[in-house]
Design an enzyme around this catalytic site. Structure first.
Site, mmCIF file in Angstrom:
data_model
loop_
_atom_site.group_PDB
_atom_site.id
_atom_site.type_symbol
_atom_site.label_atom_id
_atom_site.label_comp_id
_atom_site.label_asym_id
_atom_site.label_seq_id
_atom_site.Cartn_x
_atom_site.Cartn_y
_atom_site.Cartn_z
ATOM 1 N N HIS A 20 43.506 45.326 40.980
ATOM 2 C CA HIS A 20 43.655 46.101 42.214
ATOM 3 C C HIS A 20 42.679 45.594 43.276
ATOM 4 O O HIS A 20 43.057 45.414 44.437
ATOM 5 C CB HIS A 20 43.345 47.593 41.987
ATOM 6 C CG HIS A 20 44.298 48.322 41.118
ATOM 7 N ND1 HIS A 20 43.863 49.129 40.083
ATOM 8 C CD2 HIS A 20 45.649 48.415 41.122
ATOM 9 C CE1 HIS A 20 44.914 49.683 39.498
ATOM 10 N NE2 HIS A 20 46.015 49.259 40.104
ATOM 11 N N LYS A 44 52.281 62.191 35.772
ATOM 12 C CA LYS A 44 51.240 61.558 34.962
ATOM 13 C C LYS A 44 50.057 62.495 34.772
ATOM 14 O O LYS A 44 49.750 63.310 35.633
ATOM 15 C CB LYS A 44 50.731 60.274 35.644
ATOM 16 C CG LYS A 44 51.733 59.151 35.684
ATOM 17 C CD LYS A 44 51.082 57.911 36.287
ATOM 18 C CE LYS A 44 52.031 56.733 36.311
ATOM 19 N NZ LYS A 44 51.392 55.556 36.919
ATOM 20 N N ARG A 93 52.743 42.003 39.224
ATOM 21 C CA ARG A 93 52.426 41.104 38.118
ATOM 22 C C ARG A 93 53.725 40.446 37.673
ATOM 23 O O ARG A 93 54.763 41.111 37.604
ATOM 24 C CB ARG A 93 51.810 41.887 36.954
ATOM 25 C CG ARG A 93 50.455 42.475 37.313
ATOM 26 C CD ARG A 93 50.006 43.473 36.294
ATOM 27 N NE ARG A 93 50.923 44.631 36.341
ATOM 28 C CZ ARG A 93 50.829 45.693 35.576
ATOM 29 N NH1 ARG A 93 49.899 45.771 34.674
ATOM 30 N NH2 ARG A 93 51.682 46.684 35.679
ATOM 31 N N SER A 131 46.213 49.686 34.381
ATOM 32 C CA SER A 131 45.387 50.860 34.081
ATOM 33 C C SER A 131 45.713 51.417 32.702
ATOM 34 O O SER A 131 44.820 51.864 31.975
ATOM 35 C CB SER A 131 45.581 51.935 35.153
ATOM 36 O OG SER A 131 45.090 51.480 36.394
#
Length: 165
Positions: A20, A44, A93, A131
Protein backbone atom coordinates in the site's frame (compact mmCIF):
# COMPACT_ATOMS: atom_id res chain seq x y z
CA UNK A 1 6.16 16.47 -12.91
CA UNK A 2 2.93 15.80 -11.00
CA UNK A 3 -0.42 16.16 -12.75
CA UNK A 4 -2.26 19.16 -11.31
CA UNK A 5 -5.17 17.37 -9.73
CA UNK A 6 -6.35 15.39 -6.77
CA UNK A 7 -6.49 11.60 -6.88
CA UNK A 8 -8.10 9.34 -4.30
CA UNK A 9 -6.75 5.94 -3.22
CA UNK A 10 -9.40 3.97 -1.36
CA UNK A 11 -9.16 0.76 0.62
CA UNK A 12 -9.64 -0.76 4.04
CA UNK A 13 -5.90 -0.66 4.90
CA UNK A 14 -6.39 -3.20 7.68
CA UNK A 15 -3.51 -2.88 8.21
CA UNK A 16 -1.56 -0.73 5.78
CA UNK A 17 1.22 -2.78 4.17
CA UNK A 18 4.48 -1.96 2.41
CA UNK A 19 2.61 -2.64 -0.84
CA UNK A 20 0.00 0.00 0.00
CA UNK A 21 2.74 2.42 0.99
CA UNK A 22 4.54 1.86 -2.30
CA UNK A 23 1.35 2.67 -4.25
CA UNK A 24 0.87 5.80 -2.09
CA UNK A 25 4.45 6.89 -2.76
CA UNK A 26 4.07 6.46 -6.52
CA UNK A 27 0.63 8.08 -6.72
CA UNK A 28 1.78 11.05 -4.63
CA UNK A 29 4.50 11.67 -7.22
CA UNK A 30 1.98 11.58 -10.09
CA UNK A 31 -0.68 13.90 -8.68
CA UNK A 32 -0.60 17.25 -6.96
CA UNK A 33 -2.71 15.89 -4.08
CA UNK A 34 -3.51 12.38 -2.95
CA UNK A 35 -6.29 11.54 -0.54
CA UNK A 36 -6.07 8.11 1.06
CA UNK A 37 -9.64 7.12 1.86
CA UNK A 38 -9.97 4.46 4.53
CA UNK A 39 -13.29 2.75 4.10
CA UNK A 40 -15.58 1.05 6.53
CA UNK A 41 -16.67 -2.28 5.07
CA UNK A 42 -19.72 -3.65 6.88
CA UNK A 43 -19.02 -7.15 5.50
CA UNK A 44 -15.59 -7.41 7.14
CA UNK A 45 -14.50 -7.70 10.73
CA UNK A 46 -11.48 -5.41 10.86
CA UNK A 47 -8.40 -6.15 12.93
CA UNK A 48 -8.04 -2.44 13.71
CA UNK A 49 -10.67 0.22 14.38
CA UNK A 50 -11.18 2.89 11.75
CA UNK A 51 -9.48 5.39 14.08
CA UNK A 52 -6.41 3.17 14.46
CA UNK A 53 -6.20 2.55 10.69
CA UNK A 54 -6.34 6.30 10.03
CA UNK A 55 -3.65 6.88 12.67
CA UNK A 56 -1.35 4.21 11.19
CA UNK A 57 -1.73 5.44 7.62
CA UNK A 58 -1.11 9.02 8.77
CA UNK A 59 2.09 7.91 10.52
CA UNK A 60 3.50 6.06 7.52
CA UNK A 61 2.57 8.82 5.06
CA UNK A 62 4.09 11.70 7.07
CA UNK A 63 7.00 12.05 4.58
CA UNK A 64 4.56 12.82 1.76
CA UNK A 65 3.44 16.45 2.10
CA UNK A 66 0.70 16.13 -0.52
CA UNK A 67 -1.03 13.13 1.09
CA UNK A 68 -4.08 13.47 3.30
CA UNK A 69 -5.83 10.57 5.09
CA UNK A 70 -9.60 10.50 5.61
CA UNK A 71 -12.05 7.84 6.81
CA UNK A 72 -15.23 7.26 4.83
CA UNK A 73 -18.39 5.22 4.96
CA UNK A 74 -20.40 4.36 1.88
CA UNK A 75 -19.51 4.11 -1.78
CA UNK A 76 -15.98 4.87 -2.89
CA UNK A 77 -17.24 6.85 -5.91
CA UNK A 78 -19.22 9.12 -3.58
CA UNK A 79 -16.12 9.67 -1.45
CA UNK A 80 -14.07 10.51 -4.56
CA UNK A 81 -16.70 13.12 -5.53
CA UNK A 82 -16.71 14.53 -1.97
CA UNK A 83 -12.98 15.09 -2.38
CA UNK A 84 -13.72 17.10 -5.56
CA UNK A 85 -11.89 14.53 -7.63
CA UNK A 86 -12.67 12.32 -10.59
CA UNK A 87 -9.59 10.07 -10.25
CA UNK A 88 -9.60 6.86 -8.26
CA UNK A 89 -6.29 5.06 -7.70
CA UNK A 90 -6.30 1.30 -7.33
CA UNK A 91 -3.28 -0.86 -6.60
CA UNK A 92 -3.34 -4.13 -8.47
CA UNK A 93 -1.38 -7.31 -7.96
CA UNK A 94 -0.86 -9.53 -10.97
CA UNK A 95 -3.30 -12.43 -11.23
CA UNK A 96 -4.85 -12.12 -7.76
CA UNK A 97 -6.59 -8.74 -8.16
CA UNK A 98 -7.27 -8.35 -11.87
CA UNK A 99 -10.78 -9.85 -12.11
CA UNK A 100 -12.07 -8.31 -8.87
CA UNK A 101 -10.65 -4.87 -9.64
CA UNK A 102 -12.04 -4.96 -13.18
CA UNK A 103 -15.49 -5.85 -11.82
CA UNK A 104 -15.26 -3.05 -9.26
CA UNK A 105 -14.18 -0.56 -11.93
CA UNK A 106 -17.14 -1.50 -14.14
CA UNK A 107 -19.57 -1.18 -11.22
CA UNK A 108 -18.08 2.20 -10.28
CA UNK A 109 -18.49 3.33 -13.88
CA UNK A 110 -22.19 2.43 -13.71
CA UNK A 111 -22.51 4.39 -10.46
CA UNK A 112 -20.61 7.46 -11.73
CA UNK A 113 -19.23 7.44 -15.25
CA UNK A 114 -17.23 10.61 -14.62
CA UNK A 115 -14.85 8.78 -12.26
CA UNK A 116 -11.74 7.40 -13.94
CA UNK A 117 -9.88 4.51 -12.34
CA UNK A 118 -6.10 4.54 -12.59
CA UNK A 119 -4.46 1.19 -11.88
CA UNK A 120 -0.93 1.08 -10.50
CA UNK A 121 0.66 -2.34 -10.73
CA UNK A 122 2.22 -3.53 -7.50
CA UNK A 123 5.98 -3.77 -7.51
CA UNK A 124 7.14 -7.39 -7.72
CA UNK A 125 8.50 -7.13 -4.15
CA UNK A 126 4.94 -6.59 -2.92
CA UNK A 127 2.83 -8.46 -5.46
CA UNK A 128 2.09 -11.29 -3.01
CA UNK A 129 1.40 -9.10 0.03
CA UNK A 130 -2.17 -8.68 1.22
CA UNK A 131 -3.65 -7.62 4.52
CA UNK A 132 -5.31 -11.04 4.80
CA UNK A 133 -1.99 -12.86 4.34
CA UNK A 134 -0.35 -10.53 6.81
CA UNK A 135 -2.97 -11.30 9.47
CA UNK A 136 -2.34 -15.02 9.03
CA UNK A 137 1.43 -14.59 9.37
CA UNK A 138 1.12 -12.27 12.35
CA UNK A 139 -1.08 -14.77 14.17
CA UNK A 140 1.55 -17.53 14.05
CA UNK A 141 4.90 -15.76 13.70
CA UNK A 142 6.87 -14.57 16.68
CA UNK A 143 9.51 -12.92 14.49
CA UNK A 144 9.35 -9.16 14.02
CA UNK A 145 12.04 -9.56 11.36
CA UNK A 146 9.66 -11.67 9.28
CA UNK A 147 6.73 -9.27 9.68
CA UNK A 148 8.95 -6.28 8.84
CA UNK A 149 9.15 -7.64 5.29
CA UNK A 150 5.44 -6.80 4.90
CA UNK A 151 4.64 -3.73 7.03
CA UNK A 152 6.18 -0.40 8.03
CA UNK A 153 7.58 -0.21 11.61
CA UNK A 154 4.60 1.64 13.19
CA UNK A 155 2.29 -1.08 11.88
CA UNK A 156 4.57 -3.80 13.20
CA UNK A 157 4.29 -2.32 16.70
CA UNK A 158 0.50 -2.04 16.41
CA UNK A 159 0.22 -5.62 15.12
CA UNK A 160 2.25 -6.97 18.02
CA UNK A 161 0.17 -5.02 20.50
CA UNK A 162 -3.08 -6.19 18.87
CA UNK A 163 -1.95 -9.83 18.80
CA UNK A 164 -1.08 -9.61 22.50
CA UNK A 165 -4.63 -8.57 23.40
Amino acid sequence: MPHKSTAVYTGSFDPVTLGHLHIIQRASALFENLVVGIGINADKRPMFSIEKRVELVQKVTEPFENVRVEPFDGLAVDFVRQQKSSLMIRGIRPLTDTAGEFTMMMANRQLDDSIETVFLMADERFSHVSSSLLKQIAAVSDSDQRLAKFVPPPVLDALRQRMGE
